[in-house]
Scaffold this motif. Structure first.
Motif, PDB file in Angstrom:
ATOM      1  N   PRO A  82     -28.990  55.240 122.681  1.00  0.00           N
ATOM      2  CA  PRO A  82     -29.452  53.792 122.951  1.00  0.00           C
ATOM      3  C   PRO A  82     -28.623  52.736 122.091  1.00  0.00           C
ATOM      4  O   PRO A  82     -28.388  53.341 120.936  1.00  0.00           O
ATOM      5  CB  PRO A  82     -30.505  54.065 122.042  1.00  0.00           C
ATOM      6  CG  PRO A  82     -31.184  54.565 120.773  1.00  0.00           C
ATOM      7  CD  PRO A  82     -30.104  55.769 121.021  1.00  0.00           C
ATOM      8  N   ALA A  83     -28.283  51.748 123.113  1.00  0.00           N
ATOM      9  CA  ALA A  83     -27.846  50.987 122.886  1.00  0.00           C
ATOM     10  C   ALA A  83     -27.959  49.476 122.747  1.00  0.00           C
ATOM     11  O   ALA A  83     -29.013  49.288 124.469  1.00  0.00           O
ATOM     12  CB  ALA A  83     -25.481  51.222 123.127  1.00  0.00           C
ATOM     13  N   THR A  84     -27.431  48.745 122.635  1.00  0.00           N
ATOM     14  CA  THR A  84     -27.378  47.405 123.162  1.00  0.00           C
ATOM     15  C   THR A  84     -26.400  46.808 124.107  1.00  0.00           C
ATOM     16  O   THR A  84     -25.422  46.345 123.415  1.00  0.00           O
ATOM     17  CB  THR A  84     -27.735  46.278 122.602  1.00  0.00           C
ATOM     18  OG1 THR A  84     -28.871  47.069 122.272  1.00  0.00           O
ATOM     19  CG2 THR A  84     -28.664  45.415 122.940  1.00  0.00           C
ATOM     20  N   ILE A 116     -20.681  46.772 124.384  1.00  0.00           N
ATOM     21  CA  ILE A 116     -21.923  47.655 124.109  1.00  0.00           C
ATOM     22  C   ILE A 116     -22.333  48.545 122.640  1.00  0.00           C
ATOM     23  O   ILE A 116     -21.450  48.870 121.999  1.00  0.00           O
ATOM     24  CB  ILE A 116     -21.946  48.696 125.224  1.00  0.00           C
ATOM     25  CG1 ILE A 116     -22.555  47.799 126.619  1.00  0.00           C
ATOM     26  CG2 ILE A 116     -23.325  49.620 124.627  1.00  0.00           C
ATOM     27  CD1 ILE A 116     -21.470  49.424 127.238  1.00  0.00           C
ATOM     28  N   ARG A 117     -23.320  47.923 121.847  1.00  0.00           N
ATOM     29  CA  ARG A 117     -22.901  48.927 120.698  1.00  0.00           C
ATOM     30  C   ARG A 117     -24.533  49.568 120.731  1.00  0.00           C
ATOM     31  O   ARG A 117     -25.535  48.649 120.599  1.00  0.00           O
ATOM     32  CB  ARG A 117     -23.066  47.521 119.418  1.00  0.00           C
ATOM     33  CG  ARG A 117     -23.484  47.601 118.394  1.00  0.00           C
ATOM     34  CD  ARG A 117     -23.928  47.190 117.185  1.00  0.00           C
ATOM     35  NE  ARG A 117     -23.846  46.725 115.729  1.00  0.00           N
ATOM     36  CZ  ARG A 117     -22.446  46.949 115.044  1.00  0.00           C
ATOM     37  NH1 ARG A 117     -21.162  46.847 114.974  1.00  0.00           N
ATOM     38  NH2 ARG A 117     -23.102  47.451 113.941  1.00  0.00           N
ATOM     39  N   PRO A 118     -23.988  50.572 119.842  1.00  0.00           N
ATOM     40  CA  PRO A 118     -25.380  51.838 119.760  1.00  0.00           C
ATOM     41  C   PRO A 118     -25.561  51.540 118.578  1.00  0.00           C
ATOM     42  O   PRO A 118     -25.360  50.857 118.010  1.00  0.00           O
ATOM     43  CB  PRO A 118     -24.318  53.099 119.210  1.00  0.00           C
ATOM     44  CG  PRO A 118     -23.102  52.701 120.487  1.00  0.00           C
ATOM     45  CD  PRO A 118     -22.736  51.661 119.902  1.00  0.00           C
ATOM     46  N   ASP A 119     -27.016  51.773 118.645  1.00  0.00           N
ATOM     47  CA  ASP A 119     -27.947  51.468 117.635  1.00  0.00           C
ATOM     48  C   ASP A 119     -27.970  51.988 116.299  1.00  0.00           C
ATOM     49  O   ASP A 119     -27.526  50.898 114.933  1.00  0.00           O
ATOM     50  CB  ASP A 119     -29.694  51.968 117.913  1.00  0.00           C
ATOM     51  CG  ASP A 119     -30.307  51.006 119.022  1.00  0.00           C
ATOM     52  OD1 ASP A 119     -29.270  49.886 119.909  1.00  0.00           O
ATOM     53  OD2 ASP A 119     -31.197  51.912 118.680  1.00  0.00           O
ATOM     54  N   GLY A 134     -29.131  41.181 125.963  1.00  0.00           N
ATOM     55  CA  GLY A 134     -29.659  42.210 125.155  1.00  0.00           C
ATOM     56  C   GLY A 134     -29.888  43.382 125.867  1.00  0.00           C
ATOM     57  O   GLY A 134     -31.406  43.964 125.497  1.00  0.00           O
ATOM     58  N   ALA A 135     -29.688  43.498 127.397  1.00  0.00           N
ATOM     59  CA  ALA A 135     -30.600  44.676 127.494  1.00  0.00           C
ATOM     60  C   ALA A 135     -30.109  46.230 126.815  1.00  0.00           C
ATOM     61  O   ALA A 135     -29.253  46.349 126.251  1.00  0.00           O
ATOM     62  CB  ALA A 135     -29.187  44.667 129.292  1.00  0.00           C
ATOM     63  N   ARG A 136     -31.360  46.565 127.183  1.00  0.00           N
ATOM     64  CA  ARG A 136     -31.346  47.740 126.661  1.00  0.00           C
ATOM     65  C   ARG A 136     -30.365  49.346 127.349  1.00  0.00           C
ATOM     66  O   ARG A 136     -31.022  49.134 128.743  1.00  0.00           O
ATOM     67  CB  ARG A 136     -32.453  48.203 125.717  1.00  0.00           C
ATOM     68  CG  ARG A 136     -33.666  47.473 125.142  1.00  0.00           C
ATOM     69  CD  ARG A 136     -31.679  47.623 123.198  1.00  0.00           C
ATOM     70  NE  ARG A 136     -32.476  49.099 123.168  1.00  0.00           N
ATOM     71  CZ  ARG A 136     -32.231  49.231 121.839  1.00  0.00           C
ATOM     72  NH1 ARG A 136     -30.773  48.539 121.174  1.00  0.00           N
ATOM     73  NH2 ARG A 136     -32.331  50.940 121.234  1.00  0.00           N
ATOM     74  N   LEU A 137     -29.686  50.219 127.302  1.00  0.00           N
ATOM     75  CA  LEU A 137     -28.695  51.031 127.466  1.00  0.00           C
ATOM     76  C   LEU A 137     -28.713  52.262 126.948  1.00  0.00           C
ATOM     77  O   LEU A 137     -28.955  52.385 125.756  1.00  0.00           O
ATOM     78  CB  LEU A 137     -27.037  50.416 128.180  1.00  0.00           C
ATOM     79  CG  LEU A 137     -27.067  49.614 128.050  1.00  0.00           C
ATOM     80  CD1 LEU A 137     -25.488  49.037 128.373  1.00  0.00           C
ATOM     81  CD2 LEU A 137     -27.137  49.402 129.888  1.00  0.00           C
ATOM     82  N   ASP A 138     -28.840  53.257 127.250  1.00  0.00           N
ATOM     83  CA  ASP A 138     -28.821  54.474 127.749  1.00  0.00           C
ATOM     84  C   ASP A 138     -27.102  54.896 127.687  1.00  0.00           C
ATOM     85  O   ASP A 138     -26.580  55.140 128.505  1.00  0.00           O
ATOM     86  CB  ASP A 138     -29.230  55.633 128.059  1.00  0.00           C
ATOM     87  CG  ASP A 138     -30.782  56.047 127.593  1.00  0.00           C
ATOM     88  OD1 ASP A 138     -31.349  55.282 126.473  1.00  0.00           O
ATOM     89  OD2 ASP A 138     -31.733  55.553 128.181  1.00  0.00           O
TER      90      ASP A 138
END
Length: 326
Positions: free
Chosen positions: A9-11, A27-30, A92-96
């Protein structure tokens, strides 16, 4: 398999417009450790196209930083929908996403390096330029664009490379002459290339024509680029009444597998050839977008890489899957 997809997961932290039609995404991974990744690395991103889950691959821009992963996406209305999805995202969108992976092997012991970027192909080349400049290598970057106003990262490259950056802007009448560039390189030089398929074909012919060994031309490609427009086509399966429509937003590989006609795959970038299937008949024209088959093999139209290649009209294929053998 060379590409084992471990999704994390990332943001989406931020976006910025680099040039008309080109947007950068941070994009920054959790769980992010800012570990270095190889030159030419890409990540896969899970996207939604027409309500269906899809995967798109994007090159990482520059070397690793503590801020996260950077990609740059060109808005292409004639693409398969990935750029439209990315461009509608807000911070702020969440991404995989997947972890970085690369097939672009760089020999750091060469005396001379030539970097070639066509348009948005600058994305993996920027990191190579940074790494080579930091090492004090003899490197020249040839950047082919329609105009300087459409050239992403131009100021950064100019500050880094100075006169070792050569911009070939079509609107200035300075088109890239690959034959001349490669003929001027000494034997033993290593070339790193990223650009559309037509440009890659021209680069390979020019490289060989200049007497350089083909393995010394290393490249990344646009998996969505080809010689024909991206459009809907149809696929018939040999020995059955099955005919499938391949919409412009999806690959033949995805449609075949979703329909239960299993095709093996690995890279999904037209590089490994694992998803190649037999072509029985062509009623139209095949657009080979892979870099696995040779020019001769593509002309024969005996096989097609289902992950990236497309067609105009209808083609009949044999997936070699037999229901009575299961």
């Amino acid at each position: 398999m060379r590409f084992i997809e471990t999704w994390i997961p990332a943001t989406l932290v931020s976006t910025r417009d680099l040039a008309p039609g080109i947007r950068e995404f941070l994009i920054r991974p959790d769980q992010f450790d800012a570990a270095a990744y190889p030159v030419g690395s890409h990540i896969n991103i899970s996207v939604t196209i027409d309500g269906l889950p899809e995967t798109r691959s994007y090159s990482l821009v520059g070397e690793a930083t503590s801020a996260g992963f950077k990609i740059a996406v060109r808005r292409a209305d004639d693409s398969r929908g990935g750029s439209r999805y990315m461009w509608q995202l807000a911070p702020g969108a969440r991404l995989d996403i997947t972890q970085p992976a690369s097939l672009l092997a760089v020999d750091w012991a060469r005396e001379h390096y030539c970097l070639i970027a066509g348009g948005i192909g600058i994305t993996p080349i920027l990191g190579a330029a940074q790494a080579l400049a930091r090492r004090g290598a003899d490197v020249t970057l040839h950047y082919a664009v329609r105009s300087r106003g459409e050239a992403a990262y131009l100021d950064d490259l100019a500050a880094m490379l100075g006169d070792r950056l050569v911009v070939h802007a079509s609107d200035e009448g300075r088109r890239l002459d690959l034959d001349a560039v490669f003929a001027s390189l000494p034997q033993g030089a290593l070339a790193l290339f990223c650009g559309p398929m037509r440009m890659l074909d021209a680069a390979r012919h020019a490289w060989i024509g200049a007497g350089h060994p083909l393995p010394d031309l290393r490249y990344e490609t646009f998996g969505s680029s080809g010689t024909l427009p991206t459009e809907t086509f149809r696929v018939r399966l040999k020995g059955s009444d099955v005919e499938l429509e391949i919409p412009r937003e999806r690959s033949m590989l995805d449609v075949l597998n979703a329909s239960g006609h299993d095709v093996m795959y690995d890279c999904k970038r037209g590089e490994c050839g694992l998803c190649a299937i037999n072509v029985v008949e062509v009623d139209g024209e095949i657009d080979h977008r892979d870099v696995f088959f040779s020019d001769h093999q593509k002309q024969s139209n005996q096989k097609i890489c289902a992950c990236v290649s497309r067609a105009r009209g209808t083609i009949t294929v044999d997936t070699l899957l037999r229901a009575d053998a299961i």
